[in-house]
Scaffold this active site. Sequence first.
Site, PDB file in Angstrom:
ATOM      1  N   GLU A 114       0.862  -1.190   0.000  1.00 12.05           N
ATOM      2  CA  GLU A 114       0.000   0.000   0.000  1.00 12.05           C
ATOM      3  C   GLU A 114       0.889   1.227   0.000  1.00 12.05           C
ATOM      4  OE1 GLU A 114      -0.789  -1.984   3.079  1.00 12.05           O
ATOM      5  OE2 GLU A 114      -2.042  -3.240   1.797  1.00 12.05           O
ATOM      6  N   TYR A 126       7.775   1.836  -7.226  1.00 16.51           N
ATOM      7  CA  TYR A 126       7.007   0.596  -7.310  1.00 16.51           C
ATOM      8  C   TYR A 126       6.592   0.295  -8.753  1.00 16.51           C
ATOM      9  CZ  TYR A 126       6.624   1.439  -2.272  1.00 16.51           C
ATOM     10  OH  TYR A 126       6.900   1.683  -0.950  1.00 16.51           O
TER      11      TYR A 126
HETATM   12  C1  COA Z   1      10.616   5.938  -1.654  1.00 15.96           C
HETATM   13  C2  COA Z   1      12.079   5.970  -1.193  1.00 15.96           C
HETATM   14  C3  COA Z   1      12.339   4.722  -0.339  1.00 15.96           C
HETATM   15  C4  COA Z   1      13.004   5.931  -2.418  1.00 15.96           C
HETATM   16  O1  COA Z   1      14.334   5.840  -1.942  1.00 15.96           O
HETATM   17  P1  COA Z   1      15.571   6.423  -2.786  1.00 15.96           P
HETATM   18  O2  COA Z   1      16.810   5.867  -2.175  1.00 15.96           O
HETATM   19  O3  COA Z   1      15.488   7.903  -2.900  1.00 15.96           O
HETATM   20  O4  COA Z   1      15.294   5.772  -4.211  1.00 15.96           O
HETATM   21  P2  COA Z   1      16.332   5.512  -5.396  1.00 15.96           P
HETATM   22  O5  COA Z   1      17.392   6.534  -5.398  1.00 15.96           O
HETATM   23  O6  COA Z   1      16.749   4.075  -5.319  1.00 15.96           O
HETATM   24  O7  COA Z   1      15.399   5.724  -6.662  1.00 15.96           O
HETATM   25  C5  COA Z   1      14.665   4.624  -7.167  1.00 15.96           C
HETATM   26  C6  COA Z   1      13.489   5.115  -7.981  1.00 15.96           C
HETATM   27  O8  COA Z   1      12.536   5.761  -7.129  1.00 15.96           O
HETATM   28  C7  COA Z   1      11.885   6.792  -7.878  1.00 15.96           C
HETATM   29  N1  COA Z   1      12.188   8.077  -7.250  1.00 15.96           N
HETATM   30  C8  COA Z   1      13.081   8.309  -6.259  1.00 15.96           C
HETATM   31  N2  COA Z   1      13.034   9.606  -5.900  1.00 15.96           N
HETATM   32  C9  COA Z   1      12.099  10.196  -6.675  1.00 15.96           C
HETATM   33  C10 COA Z   1      11.578  11.509  -6.763  1.00 15.96           C
HETATM   34  N3  COA Z   1      12.011  12.485  -5.973  1.00 15.96           N
HETATM   35  N4  COA Z   1      10.602  11.755  -7.670  1.00 15.96           N
HETATM   36  C11 COA Z   1      10.133  10.784  -8.468  1.00 15.96           C
HETATM   37  N5  COA Z   1      10.597   9.499  -8.434  1.00 15.96           N
HETATM   38  C12 COA Z   1      11.563   9.225  -7.545  1.00 15.96           C
HETATM   39  C13 COA Z   1      12.438   6.719  -9.282  1.00 15.96           C
HETATM   40  O9  COA Z   1      11.633   5.809 -10.012  1.00 15.96           O
HETATM   41  C14 COA Z   1      13.814   6.117  -9.039  1.00 15.96           C
HETATM   42  O10 COA Z   1      14.311   5.465 -10.148  1.00 15.96           O
HETATM   43  P3  COA Z   1      15.355   6.199 -11.144  1.00 15.96           P
HETATM   44  O11 COA Z   1      16.484   6.649 -10.256  1.00 15.96           O
HETATM   45  O12 COA Z   1      15.722   5.113 -12.073  1.00 15.96           O
HETATM   46  O13 COA Z   1      14.582   7.322 -11.735  1.00 15.96           O
HETATM   47  C15 COA Z   1      12.405   7.270  -0.406  1.00 15.96           C
HETATM   48  O14 COA Z   1      11.955   8.386  -1.153  1.00 15.96           O
HETATM   49  C16 COA Z   1      11.805   7.348   0.994  1.00 15.96           C
HETATM   50  O15 COA Z   1      12.363   6.797   1.943  1.00 15.96           O
HETATM   51  N6  COA Z   1      10.669   8.023   1.122  1.00 15.96           N
HETATM   52  C17 COA Z   1      10.058   8.204   2.446  1.00 15.96           C
HETATM   53  C18 COA Z   1       9.490   6.910   2.947  1.00 15.96           C
HETATM   54  C19 COA Z   1       8.374   6.415   2.060  1.00 15.96           C
HETATM   55  O16 COA Z   1       7.578   7.196   1.568  1.00 15.96           O
HETATM   56  N7  COA Z   1       8.329   5.080   1.884  1.00 15.96           N
HETATM   57  C20 COA Z   1       7.301   4.462   1.074  1.00 15.96           C
HETATM   58  C21 COA Z   1       6.170   4.086   1.954  1.00 15.96           C
HETATM   59  S1  COA Z   1       4.867   3.291   0.992  1.00 15.96           S
END
Ligand code: COA
Length: 163
Positions: A114, A126
């Site tokens: 979710e 995702y």
């Molecule tokens: C979601 C989260 C885990 C992603 O972690 P991250 O280390 O920044 O992600 P990555 O650097 O591995 O990026 C992976 C992909 O995520 C997406 N992404 C990451 N940051 C993004 C942004 N600011 N805007 C849009 N897409 C984004 C992209 O698809 C990216 O792929 P790409 O680099 O090939 O474009 C992080 O933003 C986070 O911890 N958010 C807060 C917690 C949260 O919301 N968790 C999800 C709960 S359901």
Amino acid sequence: MTATGASSPAWTIRDLTAEDLGWMAAQEERMFGASAWSRELIQHDYLYGLTRYRGLSLEGELVGYSVYGYDGDAFHLLNIAVVPDARGRGLGRALMDDFMAAAREEKAPDAWLEVAVDNVPALALYRSYGFEDVRIRRKYYQPEGIDALVMRVELRGFEPLTP
Ligand SMILES: CC(C)(COP(=O)(O)OP(=O)(O)OC[C@H]1O[C@@H](n2cnc3c(N)ncnc32)[C@H](O)[C@@H]1OP(=O)(O)O)[C@@H](O)C(=O)NCCC(=O)NCCS
């Protein structure tokens, strides 16, 4: 699961220990405020839930975590987060790779999660793993009352029982 190389800094994913749970609860509070998982919930689920707590370390320091589990039917991603300073460097993707590998190892038919409908980074992450929209759960995230999108990815086709 590890990665090393000239272009990417070394990271490691391992099971969180009981000693790491205080760190995780502090990150939850910092990142999610009122909707954070409490220390008590984390502790109880860690001890008694059908879940696995994973931590990602970068240069020896925990900077991310995930929680996932298998109920014998479907694989579920229950939590995933990277601390703000370490985002945008492929670590969320590393945690997702770990989750997907665990789901495949269990031979789960599909994986579910979710996500808040307004969580743009997580939705993009995702979708890049093939997760598709299933339904909306109204006001799932409290106290803010934000809707959740239920998402699913198929991992293997339907296998009918053979007589
Ligand atoms: C979601 C989260 C885990 C992603 O972690 P991250 O280390 O920044 O992600 P990555 O650097 O591995 O990026 C992976 C992909 O995520 C997406 N992404 C990451 N940051 C993004 C942004 N600011 N805007 C849009 N897409 C984004 C992209 O698809 C990216 O792929 P790409 O680099 O090939 O474009 C992080 O933003 C986070 O911890 N958010 C807060 C917690 C949260 O919301 N968790 C999800 C709960 S359901």
